[in-house]
Design an enzyme around this catalytic site. Structure first.
Site, PDB file in Angstrom:
ATOM      1  N   ASP A 166       0.852  -1.183   0.000  1.00  0.00           N
ATOM      2  CA  ASP A 166       0.000   0.000   0.000  1.00  0.00           C
ATOM      3  C   ASP A 166       0.888   1.233   0.000  1.00  0.00           C
ATOM      4  O   ASP A 166       2.099   1.149   0.276  1.00  0.00           O
ATOM      5  CB  ASP A 166      -0.943   0.009   1.208  1.00  0.00           C
ATOM      6  N   GLU A 224      -0.094  -0.950   5.847  1.00  0.00           N
ATOM      7  CA  GLU A 224       0.980  -0.417   6.679  1.00  0.00           C
ATOM      8  C   GLU A 224       0.885   1.090   6.843  1.00  0.00           C
ATOM      9  O   GLU A 224       1.071   1.622   7.945  1.00  0.00           O
ATOM     10  CB  GLU A 224       2.335  -0.785   6.066  1.00  0.00           C
ATOM     11  N   GLU A 225       0.565   1.788   5.765  1.00  0.00           N
ATOM     12  CA  GLU A 225       0.506   3.248   5.823  1.00  0.00           C
ATOM     13  C   GLU A 225      -0.680   3.763   6.623  1.00  0.00           C
ATOM     14  O   GLU A 225      -0.745   4.948   6.954  1.00  0.00           O
ATOM     15  CB  GLU A 225       0.468   3.838   4.409  1.00  0.00           C
TER      16      GLU A 225
END
Length: 483
Positions: free
Chosen positions: A109, A174-175
């Site tokens: 991502d 993750e972001e």
């Protein structure tokens, strides 16, 4: 440092030659990955993340991997609605019980990106300019994930046996905080992770042109400070000067958090910080880091501190507080004479070893309510912490760091710097706490890659040499004593 004969004997010379010959194909594949706008900040666009994960899974399958798309369940949004989370890839290549097992973590991502934000090129069209590959995710983290896969591909294409067993854990959130990944790690600790010897992460960058190994990251506590006033937006000419304005309250609260020197004003926030050791001081002195070059790369004229050591210590091993924005305020071009009804300030505190997110949340909340009470405002204050992550610190004498040093020496001909990362990679601490395995970060991105920023890029050289580094790392891990 390995000699030419030793590299040749390991088969790495043929591997490196193959990687050089295939570099245009590797760049083209990165272009295809960057073209998928897998922005995890917008739940309405999570279908793009699922698409990106499926593309990644298909790539692993072509390498002979067994792939599971592990379900993470749903996430409850601020409006009360539940949205199904994108899955996590758990994959494994063919296993040999006599070999050590390496688990590679990555994410596919990306941060939001728009051309009008100041990009020179379309952020989702990988564009090569002067040897740099510009595009959102090129460095963070699609480029490194593909480099790992291409390193595996190089061995297989030359019909060379992989020196180690390989597993992958690749996520798409993750972001946005890796929601659900902690729970999945715990659930699979006795199964997927049970035979893992080493976990490696390549989700950060060097601090100079010199390769590095990373042994620590800061944690993060992200705060929303909401001030709500009257029942609707009001005309500043009619009501200005006669009511308590939410924006004025919020600005005062944000201004109370940090001094111009960078010193955090929240009481006791620094008390838990681990003292600087003599060994650390020596390590900082030996790191290659040019302040003037860094100023130029950052586009600033002055730092808060004057020496290399002070700058690096305040980026890595001391906490910092940054104010990010205000939701609900007028931000468009032109003028608008409005008093907003409700505004939400957003800031974060980067944590260092010995700081605990729950304690920081308590300290921040109590402090802001105290400052707000002193203003005697009738408006309503609400402080929340939607994201928190603990810092991570590894032992640089761990055998995995030995293999990492040797791999860097083989590919780049230098000893790597041992560095920390000022940003937060929550999964490192999670892996460490839950699995108890050896964790190391092996970055291939350059200091000027612009992760999260406009014109994010990875140089072609870093991408291709990084692929060689990963291939060499497989070999060097296999040379370590194995149970």
């Amino acid at each position: 440092m390995q000699t030419t004969a030793e590299v040749s004997g390991s088969g790495l010379d043929l591997i490196f030659k193959y990687i050089d010959e295939q570099q245009n194909e590797f760049v083209q594949e990165l272009k295809e990955w960057v073209a998928i706008p897998s922005d995890s900040s917008d739940p309405q666009a999570w279908d793009k993340i699922v698409r990106m994960l499926n593309v990644t899974a298909d790539k692993i399958k072509t390498l002979g991997g067994n792939v599971e798309l592990a379900d993470l369940g749903s996430q409850k949004m601020s409006n009360g609605q539940s949205v199904h989370l994108p899955p996590v890839i758990l994959a494994e290549l063919k296993k040999d019980p006599k070999k050590p097992t390496l688990c590679i973590y990555g994410h596919v991502d990306v941060q939001p990106a728009k051309k009008e934000d100041g990009w020179t090129t379309d952020p989702y069209t990988l564009t090569e300019i002067n040897g740099n590959l510009y595009g959102r995710g090129a460095s963070d983290n699609k480029g490194p994930v593909l480099a790992w896969l291409h390193a595996v591909e190089a061995y297989q294409s030359l019909k060379q046996e992989l020196p180690v067993n390989i597993k992958f854990i690749i996520e798409g959130m993750e972001e946005a905080g890796s929601n659900g990944l902690d729970t999945l790690t715990e659930q699979r600790n006795m199964t997927f992770f049970s035979d893992v010897d080493y976990i490696v992460i390549s989700d950060n960058i060097w601090i100079s042109k010199k390769p590095a190994l990373t042994y620590g990251t800061r944690g993060n506590c992200y705060f929303f400070v909401e001030v709500e006033g009257q029942k609707q937006d009001m005309h500043s000419g009619v009501f200005g000067g006669s009511i308590h304005e939410a924006m004025t309250d919020l600005i005062a609260l944000l201004d109370s958090l940090v001094e111009s020197s960078g010193h955090i004003l929240i009481p006791a926030i620094n008390e838990a910080v681990a003292p600087l050791t003599e060994e650390e001081k020596k390590r900082y002195q030996g790191i290659q880091f040019d302040l003037e070059v860094h100023k130029k790369d950052c586009g600033v004229t002055k730092f808060l501190f004057d020496t290399k050591e002070e700058i690096l210590q305040h980026r890595w091993r001391y906490p910092s507080l940054s104010i990010h924005g205000i939701e609900g305020a007028f931000f468009e071009t032109g003028t608008k004479t409005v008093i907003p009804r409700k505004v939400i300030g957003k800031f974060s505190i980067r944590l260092v070893p010995n700081m605990d997110p729950s304690e920081v949340e308590k300290q921040v909340t109590e402090y802001l309510h105290k400052v707000f009470a002193e203003r005697n405002s009738p408006n309503q204050l609400k402080v929340t912490m939607p994201i928190s992550a603990k810092p991570w610190l590894a032992d640089v004498s761990d055998p995995q760091f030995v293999a990492g040093r040797r791999a860097v020496q083989t590919v780049f001909g230098v000893d790597p710097d041992l560095i920390c990362e000022g940003s937060t990679i929550p999964i490192a601490r999670n892996f460490q706490d839950v699995t108890g395995k050896s964790i190391m970060m092996l970055p291939i991105g350059g200091a000027d890659d612009g992760e999260h920023s406009q014109n994010e890029k990875m140089s072609r050289s870093s991408y291709i040499q990084g692929t060689k580094l990963f291939a060499a790392f497989f070999y060097e891990l296999s040379q370590l004593p194995h149970k």
